[in-house]
Write an enzyme that holds these catalytic residues in place. Structure first.
Site, mmCIF file in Angstrom:
data_model
loop_
_atom_site.group_PDB
_atom_site.id
_atom_site.type_symbol
_atom_site.label_atom_id
_atom_site.label_comp_id
_atom_site.label_asym_id
_atom_site.label_seq_id
_atom_site.Cartn_x
_atom_site.Cartn_y
_atom_site.Cartn_z
ATOM 1 N N ASN A 194 -50.077 -31.776 -0.121
ATOM 2 C CA ASN A 194 -51.070 -32.722 0.385
ATOM 3 C C ASN A 194 -51.714 -32.153 1.638
ATOM 4 O O ASN A 194 -51.033 -31.555 2.491
ATOM 5 C CB ASN A 194 -50.347 -34.051 0.710
ATOM 6 C CG ASN A 194 -51.280 -35.199 0.983
ATOM 7 O OD1 ASN A 194 -52.169 -35.490 0.189
ATOM 8 N ND2 ASN A 194 -51.087 -35.882 2.121
ATOM 9 N N GLU B 192 -50.052 -30.883 5.065
ATOM 10 C CA GLU B 192 -50.848 -30.267 6.138
ATOM 11 C C GLU B 192 -50.254 -28.962 6.644
ATOM 12 O O GLU B 192 -50.006 -28.757 7.830
ATOM 13 C CB GLU B 192 -51.006 -31.284 7.288
ATOM 14 C CG GLU B 192 -51.648 -32.582 6.841
ATOM 15 C CD GLU B 192 -51.742 -33.631 7.941
ATOM 16 O OE1 GLU B 192 -51.468 -33.329 9.107
ATOM 17 O OE2 GLU B 192 -52.095 -34.790 7.617
ATOM 18 N N ASP C 166 -60.295 -42.847 3.711
ATOM 19 C CA ASP C 166 -60.969 -43.824 4.557
ATOM 20 C C ASP C 166 -62.267 -43.153 5.017
ATOM 21 O O ASP C 166 -62.374 -41.933 5.031
ATOM 22 C CB ASP C 166 -60.121 -44.322 5.736
ATOM 23 C CG ASP C 166 -59.366 -43.227 6.496
ATOM 24 O OD1 ASP C 166 -58.248 -43.504 6.970
ATOM 25 O OD2 ASP C 166 -59.904 -42.092 6.630
ATOM 26 N N GLU D 27 -55.523 -40.396 0.816
ATOM 27 C CA GLU D 27 -55.570 -41.128 2.097
ATOM 28 C C GLU D 27 -57.008 -41.508 2.466
ATOM 29 O O GLU D 27 -57.403 -41.466 3.610
ATOM 30 C CB GLU D 27 -54.943 -40.293 3.216
ATOM 31 C CG GLU D 27 -53.532 -39.826 2.923
ATOM 32 C CD GLU D 27 -52.899 -39.039 4.044
ATOM 33 O OE1 GLU D 27 -53.413 -39.084 5.172
ATOM 34 O OE2 GLU D 27 -51.872 -38.368 3.809
ATOM 35 N N HIS E 164 -59.987 -38.037 4.511
ATOM 36 C CA HIS E 164 -60.333 -38.832 5.705
ATOM 37 C C HIS E 164 -61.754 -38.423 6.086
ATOM 38 O O HIS E 164 -61.988 -37.313 6.569
ATOM 39 C CB HIS E 164 -59.363 -38.549 6.857
ATOM 40 C CG HIS E 164 -57.977 -39.061 6.627
ATOM 41 N ND1 HIS E 164 -57.689 -40.411 6.511
ATOM 42 C CD2 HIS E 164 -56.795 -38.427 6.497
ATOM 43 C CE1 HIS E 164 -56.388 -40.582 6.321
ATOM 44 N NE2 HIS E 164 -55.825 -39.387 6.293
HETATM 45 O O1 G3I Z 1 -42.503 -46.151 15.842
HETATM 46 C C1 G3I Z 1 -43.083 -46.097 17.158
HETATM 47 C C2 G3I Z 1 -42.706 -47.343 17.944
HETATM 48 O O2 G3I Z 1 -41.299 -47.346 18.170
HETATM 49 C C3 G3I Z 1 -43.459 -47.336 19.285
HETATM 50 O O3 G3I Z 1 -43.171 -48.530 19.979
HETATM 51 C C4 G3I Z 1 -44.968 -47.237 19.002
HETATM 52 C C5 G3I Z 1 -45.792 -47.216 20.259
HETATM 53 O O4 G3I Z 1 -45.662 -45.960 20.868
HETATM 54 O O5 G3I Z 1 -45.243 -46.006 18.277
HETATM 55 C C6 G3I Z 1 -44.604 -46.029 17.009
HETATM 56 O O6 G3I Z 1 -44.885 -44.826 16.356
HETATM 57 C C7 G3I Z 1 -46.229 -44.749 15.873
HETATM 58 C C8 G3I Z 1 -46.174 -44.524 14.352
HETATM 59 O O7 G3I Z 1 -47.503 -44.314 13.811
HETATM 60 C C9 G3I Z 1 -45.517 -45.707 13.629
HETATM 61 O O8 G3I Z 1 -46.294 -46.861 13.848
HETATM 62 C C10 G3I Z 1 -46.903 -43.538 16.513
HETATM 63 O O9 G3I Z 1 -47.080 -43.822 17.893
HETATM 64 C C11 G3I Z 1 -48.254 -43.294 15.878
HETATM 65 O O10 G3I Z 1 -48.810 -42.078 16.357
HETATM 66 C C12 G3I Z 1 -48.089 -43.136 14.370
HETATM 67 O O11 G3I Z 1 -49.374 -42.972 13.814
HETATM 68 C C13 G3I Z 1 -49.373 -42.584 12.420
HETATM 69 C C14 G3I Z 1 -49.902 -41.140 12.323
HETATM 70 O O12 G3I Z 1 -49.923 -40.765 10.933
HETATM 71 C C15 G3I Z 1 -49.016 -40.167 13.078
HETATM 72 O O13 G3I Z 1 -49.616 -38.883 12.961
HETATM 73 C C16 G3I Z 1 -50.311 -43.504 11.654
HETATM 74 O O14 G3I Z 1 -49.778 -44.827 11.655
HETATM 75 C C17 G3I Z 1 -50.484 -43.023 10.227
HETATM 76 O O15 G3I Z 1 -51.505 -43.768 9.581
HETATM 77 C C18 G3I Z 1 -50.888 -41.547 10.214
HETATM 78 O O16 G3I Z 1 -50.921 -41.133 8.901
HETATM 79 C C19 G3I Z 1 -51.211 -39.738 8.704
HETATM 80 C C20 G3I Z 1 -50.529 -39.309 7.424
HETATM 81 O O17 G3I Z 1 -49.146 -39.564 7.512
HETATM 82 C C21 G3I Z 1 -50.813 -37.850 7.130
HETATM 83 N N1 G3I Z 1 -52.262 -37.614 7.059
HETATM 84 C C22 G3I Z 1 -52.971 -38.025 8.266
HETATM 85 C C23 G3I Z 1 -52.727 -39.507 8.541
HETATM 86 C C24 G3I Z 1 -53.504 -39.951 9.764
HETATM 87 O O18 G3I Z 1 -53.016 -39.301 10.903
#
Ligand code: G3I
Length: 336
Positions: A190, A149, A257, A255, A226
Site C-alpha cells: 500500500n 509507504e 479523500d 484511502e 489522498h
Molecule cells: O492515541 C493517541 C492518544 O493517546 C493521544 O491522546 C492523542 C493526542 O495526542 O493522539 C493519539 O494518537 C493519534 C492517532 O492518530 C490515534 O488517534 C496521533 O496523534 C495521530 O497522529 C494519528 O493520526 C493518524 C495518522 O495516520 C498517523 O500518521 C490518523 O488518525 C490516520 O487517519 C492516518 O492514517 C494514515 C494511514 O494509516 C496511512 N496512510 C496515510 C494516512 C493519513 O496519514
C-alpha cells in the site's frame, strides 16, 4: 396487470433503484466489484450518526489506527488487541469486509522497534508481530496492508529501521509471515502518490514484479489516493491504476479523500463532486480494481485538517454526517 400499470412500474424502477442504492450496493451491484468501504475505529463509531451511516452505506471497513504497531504491540511481545477486536466485531455484526491496516510501517512504530539494529533481533520481532496479528484475526480479514509507504517520491526505498537493517528483504519476510498465518487473506502493498506516472509508481511496480518472480505471496496493490480537489491528474487516475493492475494483481483505492480549502463554498463542493466521480470511475474503469475505500465517514473525524492546515472536507459526509455533493459524484462514478 394492465399495460398502463406495467408501464408505470417500469418507469418507477430507476427512481426506486436510486432511492435504495447505497454506496456499497452501487459498487457491488451496478459496478460489479467487491466493496465500497470506509475507515473507522471504535472511537468514531461511538457517534450514533457515524455508526448508522457506516453500517448502512459501506460494505468494508479499515481500522484507521487500532491495528497499527504502536496500538497493538507498544512493548515487545505484549499485545493489546481489544480495540482492534472491537472494530472487527462491529464489522462482523454489520457484515462488513475488513481491510487489515497495517502490519509494517515506518510511522506509528514503537520506539523499541526503531531501536533494533541487530538483523536477527529485528527479523524475529517483525515475524512475531506479523504472525501474532494475522493469526489473531485469521479468517476475519479480507486483505492486509502488509507493508505501507516503503518508497520515497524518487523511487528509492524510504529510510526505515526495516530497510536500513534488513534491506529490501524485509518486504518478502513480512509477506511470507502473513501468508503462513492466514493463507486466505489477500496480501497487499500500500502506498500514496501512485496517482500519476513517475519514479515512485515505476519503483513499486518493479518491486512487485520482483516479488511475483520470487514466488512471494502478494495479491494486491493499494493506491491510497489522498487527493487535492481540482488536481488535473484526477481525470487520468485510471492510467496509473491500470499500470498497477497490469502486474496481474488486484488493485484498490484504499484511502480516498479529496481535500478542499476550508471552509468549502458551493463551487468547491461542486468541483469535488466531479473529482469523486472521476476517482471512483477510475476504479470502475480498471477491471482488477476490487473496490474503493474512503478514509473516513464524516469530515468532522478526518485526519486532513490536522495535517494540511487550511484544508478539509475531503469526505462524502459533512460535519453533520449528511451527504455532500461528493456522495452523488461517487455514485455517478459507479454508474448508479
Ligand atoms: O492515541 C493517541 C492518544 O493517546 C493521544 O491522546 C492523542 C493526542 O495526542 O493522539 C493519539 O494518537 C493519534 C492517532 O492518530 C490515534 O488517534 C496521533 O496523534 C495521530 O497522529 C494519528 O493520526 C493518524 C495518522 O495516520 C498517523 O500518521 C490518523 O488518525 C490516520 O487517519 C492516518 O492514517 C494514515 C494511514 O494509516 C496511512 N496512510 C496515510 C494516512 C493519513 O496519514
Amino acid at each position: 396487470m394492465h399495460f398502463s400499470s406495467l408501464l408505470a412500474l417500469a418507469l418507477a424502477v430507476p427512481a426506486l433503484l436510486a432511492s435504495s442504492q447505497t454506496l456499497d450496493a452501487a459498487m457491488t451491484g451496478t459496478a460489479g466489484r467487491k466493496y465500497f468501504g470506509t475507515a473507522a475505529d471504535p472511537g468514531v463509531l461511538s457517534d450514533a450518526a457515524v455508526a448508522a451511516v457506516a453500517a448502512s452505506e459501506f460494505g468494508a471497513v479499515t481500522p484507521e489506527n487500532s491495528m497499527k504497531w504502536d496500538a497493538t504491540e507498544a512493548s515487545q511481545d505484549t499485545f493489546t488487541l481489544d480495540t482492534a477486536d472491537a472494530l472487527v466485531e462491529w464489522a462482523q455484526t454489520n457484515s462488513k469486509l475488513v481491510r487489515g491496516h497495517t502490519l509494517v510501517w515506518h510511522s506509528q512504530l514503537p520506539a523499541w522497534v526503531s531501536a533494533l539494529t541487530d538483523k536477527d533481533a529485528l527479523t524475529a520481532a517483525l515475524e512475531n508481530h506479523v504472525t501474532t496479528l494475522v493469526k489473531h484475526f485469521a479468517g476475519k480479514i479480507y486483505a492486509w496492508d502488509v507493508v505501507n509507504e516503503i518508497f520515497n517520491e524518487d523511487g528509492t526505498f524510504r529510510d526505515s529501521v526495516f530497510y536500513n537493517v534488513l534491506g529490501v528483504d524485509f518486504v518478502a519476510l513480512a509477506f511470507r509471515a502473513a501468508a503462513a498465518a492466514d493463507p486466505a487473506a489477500k496480501l497487499y502493498i500500500n502506498d500514496y502518490n501512485l496517482d500519476y506516472s513517475g519514479p515512485k509508481l515505476e519503483a513499486l511496480i518493479s518491486l512487485v514484479n520482483d516479488l511475483i518472480a520470487a514466488d512471494v505471496p502478494i495479491h494486491g496493490i493499494g493506491s491510497q489516493a489522498h487527493l487535492v480537489a481540482g488536481a488535473s491528474m484526477i481525470d487520468t487516475l485510471a492510467t496509473p491504476l491500470q499500470a498497477l493492475a497490469d502486474t496481474g494483481l488486484e488493485v484498490a483505492l484504499t484511502e480516498l479523500d479529496i481535500r478542499v480549502p476550508d471552509p468549502a463554498d458551493e463551487a468547491a463542493l461542486a468541483g469535488q463532486q466531479g473529482d469523486y466521480e472521476a476517482a471512483v470511475g477510475a476504479c470502475v474503469a480498471v477491471e482488477k480494481c476490487v473496490g474503493v475505500s474512503v478514509w473516513g465517514v464524516s469530515d468532522k473525524d478526518s485526519w486532513i485538517p490536522d495535517t494540511f492546515s487550511g484544508y478539509g472536507e475531503g469526505l462524502l459526509f459533512d460535519d453533520a454526517v449528511e451527504k455532500k455533493p461528493a456522495y452523488e459524484g461517487a455514485m455517478a462514478g459507479m454508474g448508479a
